[in-house]
Design a protein around this motif. Sequence first.
Motif, PDB file in Angstrom:
ATOM      1  N   PRO A 157     -33.755 -12.869 -58.461  1.00  0.00           N
ATOM      2  CA  PRO A 157     -34.102 -12.934 -57.038  1.00  0.00           C
ATOM      3  C   PRO A 157     -33.916 -14.333 -56.452  1.00  0.00           C
ATOM      4  O   PRO A 157     -34.877 -14.989 -56.028  1.00  0.00           O
ATOM      5  N   ALA A 158     -32.672 -14.803 -56.433  1.00  0.00           N
ATOM      6  CA  ALA A 158     -32.377 -16.142 -55.947  1.00  0.00           C
ATOM      7  C   ALA A 158     -31.100 -16.106 -55.113  1.00  0.00           C
ATOM      8  O   ALA A 158     -30.130 -15.449 -55.505  1.00  0.00           O
ATOM      9  N   HIS A 179     -40.978 -20.759 -59.939  1.00  0.00           N
ATOM     10  CA  HIS A 179     -41.047 -21.051 -58.510  1.00  0.00           C
ATOM     11  C   HIS A 179     -40.721 -19.799 -57.696  1.00  0.00           C
ATOM     12  O   HIS A 179     -41.365 -19.530 -56.676  1.00  0.00           O
ATOM     13  N   GLU A 180     -39.727 -19.048 -58.144  1.00  0.00           N
ATOM     14  CA  GLU A 180     -39.385 -17.794 -57.471  1.00  0.00           C
ATOM     15  C   GLU A 180     -40.524 -16.788 -57.597  1.00  0.00           C
ATOM     16  O   GLU A 180     -40.863 -16.093 -56.626  1.00  0.00           O
ATOM     17  N   ALA A 181     -41.131 -16.714 -58.781  1.00  0.00           N
ATOM     18  CA  ALA A 181     -42.251 -15.795 -58.986  1.00  0.00           C
ATOM     19  C   ALA A 181     -43.414 -16.142 -58.061  1.00  0.00           C
ATOM     20  O   ALA A 181     -44.061 -15.256 -57.482  1.00  0.00           O
ATOM     21  N   ALA A 182     -43.669 -17.444 -57.901  1.00  0.00           N
ATOM     22  CA  ALA A 182     -44.758 -17.879 -57.022  1.00  0.00           C
ATOM     23  C   ALA A 182     -44.441 -17.569 -55.569  1.00  0.00           C
ATOM     24  O   ALA A 182     -45.318 -17.135 -54.800  1.00  0.00           O
ATOM     25  N   ALA A 183     -43.173 -17.780 -55.168  1.00  0.00           N
ATOM     26  CA  ALA A 183     -42.786 -17.523 -53.779  1.00  0.00           C
ATOM     27  C   ALA A 183     -42.880 -16.037 -53.444  1.00  0.00           C
ATOM     28  O   ALA A 183     -43.290 -15.660 -52.337  1.00  0.00           O
ATOM     29  N   ILE A 184     -42.522 -15.180 -54.391  1.00  0.00           N
ATOM     30  CA  ILE A 184     -42.529 -13.732 -54.146  1.00  0.00           C
ATOM     31  C   ILE A 184     -43.953 -13.192 -54.075  1.00  0.00           C
ATOM     32  O   ILE A 184     -44.278 -12.351 -53.237  1.00  0.00           O
ATOM     33  N   THR A 185     -44.821 -13.703 -54.962  1.00  0.00           N
ATOM     34  CA  THR A 185     -46.172 -13.144 -55.080  1.00  0.00           C
ATOM     35  C   THR A 185     -47.241 -13.940 -54.346  1.00  0.00           C
ATOM     36  O   THR A 185     -48.328 -13.418 -54.092  1.00  0.00           O
ATOM     37  N   GLY A 186     -46.961 -15.211 -54.056  1.00  0.00           N
ATOM     38  CA  GLY A 186     -47.991 -16.073 -53.498  1.00  0.00           C
ATOM     39  C   GLY A 186     -48.966 -16.571 -54.540  1.00  0.00           C
ATOM     40  O   GLY A 186     -49.996 -17.168 -54.198  1.00  0.00           O
ATOM     41  N   LEU A 187     -48.646 -16.370 -55.815  1.00  0.00           N
ATOM     42  CA  LEU A 187     -49.523 -16.773 -56.919  1.00  0.00           C
ATOM     43  C   LEU A 187     -48.858 -17.893 -57.709  1.00  0.00           C
ATOM     44  O   LEU A 187     -47.771 -17.724 -58.257  1.00  0.00           O
ATOM     45  N   GLY A 188     -49.508 -19.048 -57.774  1.00  0.00           N
ATOM     46  CA  GLY A 188     -48.910 -20.211 -58.410  1.00  0.00           C
ATOM     47  C   GLY A 188     -49.050 -20.255 -59.915  1.00  0.00           C
ATOM     48  O   GLY A 188     -48.435 -21.087 -60.572  1.00  0.00           O
ATOM     49  N   VAL A 189     -49.850 -19.376 -60.493  1.00  0.00           N
ATOM     50  CA  VAL A 189     -50.027 -19.331 -61.947  1.00  0.00           C
ATOM     51  C   VAL A 189     -49.062 -18.291 -62.510  1.00  0.00           C
ATOM     52  O   VAL A 189     -49.156 -17.105 -62.153  1.00  0.00           O
ATOM     53  N   PRO A 190     -48.117 -18.693 -63.381  1.00  0.00           N
ATOM     54  CA  PRO A 190     -47.091 -17.752 -63.858  1.00  0.00           C
ATOM     55  C   PRO A 190     -47.640 -16.474 -64.468  1.00  0.00           C
ATOM     56  O   PRO A 190     -47.107 -15.387 -64.238  1.00  0.00           O
ATOM     57  N   ASP A 191     -48.731 -16.578 -65.257  1.00  0.00           N
ATOM     58  CA  ASP A 191     -49.305 -15.374 -65.865  1.00  0.00           C
ATOM     59  C   ASP A 191     -49.762 -14.372 -64.804  1.00  0.00           C
ATOM     60  O   ASP A 191     -49.565 -13.159 -64.937  1.00  0.00           O
ATOM     61  N   ARG A 192     -50.379 -14.887 -63.760  1.00  0.00           N
ATOM     62  CA  ARG A 192     -50.867 -14.006 -62.696  1.00  0.00           C
ATOM     63  C   ARG A 192     -49.701 -13.436 -61.895  1.00  0.00           C
ATOM     64  O   ARG A 192     -49.728 -12.264 -61.490  1.00  0.00           O
ATOM     65  N   ALA A 193     -48.684 -14.268 -61.650  1.00  0.00           N
ATOM     66  CA  ALA A 193     -47.506 -13.774 -60.929  1.00  0.00           C
ATOM     67  C   ALA A 193     -46.813 -12.676 -61.722  1.00  0.00           C
ATOM     68  O   ALA A 193     -46.350 -11.673 -61.155  1.00  0.00           O
ATOM     69  N   GLU A 199     -46.356  -4.714 -61.194  1.00  0.00           N
ATOM     70  CA  GLU A 199     -46.733  -3.571 -60.369  1.00  0.00           C
ATOM     71  C   GLU A 199     -45.534  -3.056 -59.573  1.00  0.00           C
ATOM     72  O   GLU A 199     -45.578  -1.959 -59.012  1.00  0.00           O
ATOM     73  N   ARG A 200     -44.446  -3.869 -59.548  1.00  0.00           N
ATOM     74  CA  ARG A 200     -43.266  -3.510 -58.743  1.00  0.00           C
ATOM     75  C   ARG A 200     -42.022  -3.237 -59.589  1.00  0.00           C
ATOM     76  O   ARG A 200     -41.103  -2.556 -59.126  1.00  0.00           O
ATOM     77  N   VAL A 201     -41.966  -3.793 -60.808  1.00  0.00           N
ATOM     78  CA  VAL A 201     -40.810  -3.571 -61.692  1.00  0.00           C
ATOM     79  C   VAL A 201     -41.316  -3.268 -63.099  1.00  0.00           C
ATOM     80  O   VAL A 201     -42.395  -3.725 -63.487  1.00  0.00           O
ATOM     81  N   PRO A 202     -40.556  -2.511 -63.900  1.00  0.00           N
ATOM     82  CA  PRO A 202     -41.034  -2.132 -65.237  1.00  0.00           C
ATOM     83  C   PRO A 202     -40.971  -3.238 -66.277  1.00  0.00           C
ATOM     84  O   PRO A 202     -41.757  -3.232 -67.225  1.00  0.00           O
ATOM     85  N   GLU A 203     -40.027  -4.184 -66.132  1.00  0.00           N
ATOM     86  CA  GLU A 203     -39.912  -5.292 -67.080  1.00  0.00           C
ATOM     87  C   GLU A 203     -39.652  -6.573 -66.321  1.00  0.00           C
ATOM     88  O   GLU A 203     -38.968  -6.566 -65.281  1.00  0.00           O
ATOM     89  N   LEU A 204     -40.144  -7.688 -66.860  1.00  0.00           N
ATOM     90  CA  LEU A 204     -40.057  -8.963 -66.149  1.00  0.00           C
ATOM     91  C   LEU A 204     -39.965 -10.122 -67.124  1.00  0.00           C
ATOM     92  O   LEU A 204     -40.639 -10.133 -68.154  1.00  0.00           O
TER      93      LEU A 204
END
Length: 298
Positions: A157-158, A179-193, A199-204
Amino acid sequence: MITVFGSANMDLVAYVPQAPHLGETVSGTEFRTVPGGKGANQAIAAARAGAEVAFVGAVGSDAFGPALRAALDDAGVNTEGLRVVDGPSGIAHIVVEEGGGNSIIVVAGANGTVTGPSARDLEVIAASDALLLQLELPMEAVVAAAVASPAPVILTPAPVVELPDELLDAVALLVCNEHEAAAITGLGVPDRALEALLERVPELVVTLGSKGALYGSRDGSRLWAPAVPVKVVDTTAAGDTFVGALAVARAEGRGPERFLRFASTAAALSVQRAGASTSMPSRHEIDRALEDQPLANP
């Protein structure tokens, strides 16, 4: 086979001790013109990592167009799906600092004319083990390819934009940096993102630079893979190298621990060299490096 539906850009790369601030002029140490673009980079990375690869995209009628096609051809990528349109090819203006960090400005050019895969493109995609997508083509084209693809879709997603549900519903594996994960989710902690994106994709996969990479899936699997420690020269296209190599290893049937190690090793080799497509390692180089860094559970 892996199909890449994406961008091809000519990278105009300036090397500087430190990137300029707004309104500032600095002296560079070197300038290079290097074939790139996230789509073309991923295609070349996958081909060098050992896959049969087909590329679908567009270049312009300018002098950069033949050079971009030649770079793909030289890497062994099938370019029958590479269109030529009137006007300029895509370009990326890249500033690389001494420490290896970079900043990039992308101008779409011919990439902006792509509206979706043709019937012939869809035949190629249908014969593939994976379809690699990025966001340097118009969103309508990316969505059209993802929705129509019978092959598993791997999305980078870039550059970051809002991701429509229609696109994410068609994605099998999302690969983004922290950084992309934080921008998409609004969550700055990678584990939380990671948890939010599952919840939106099966693998990440969330890449963390020198801190490694995180993997998660909806079946509850979670994994952290360490980065390979190296001296960084240029991080340009390291992420594309990672994705291309990961797609190859995944298509070969390797599990998450093994495909992450394969991809991380390829990326580590690439950052030790200058340039984008020119920095990507061969399958022999990746395999040799893996022998020196064996998996705990091969």
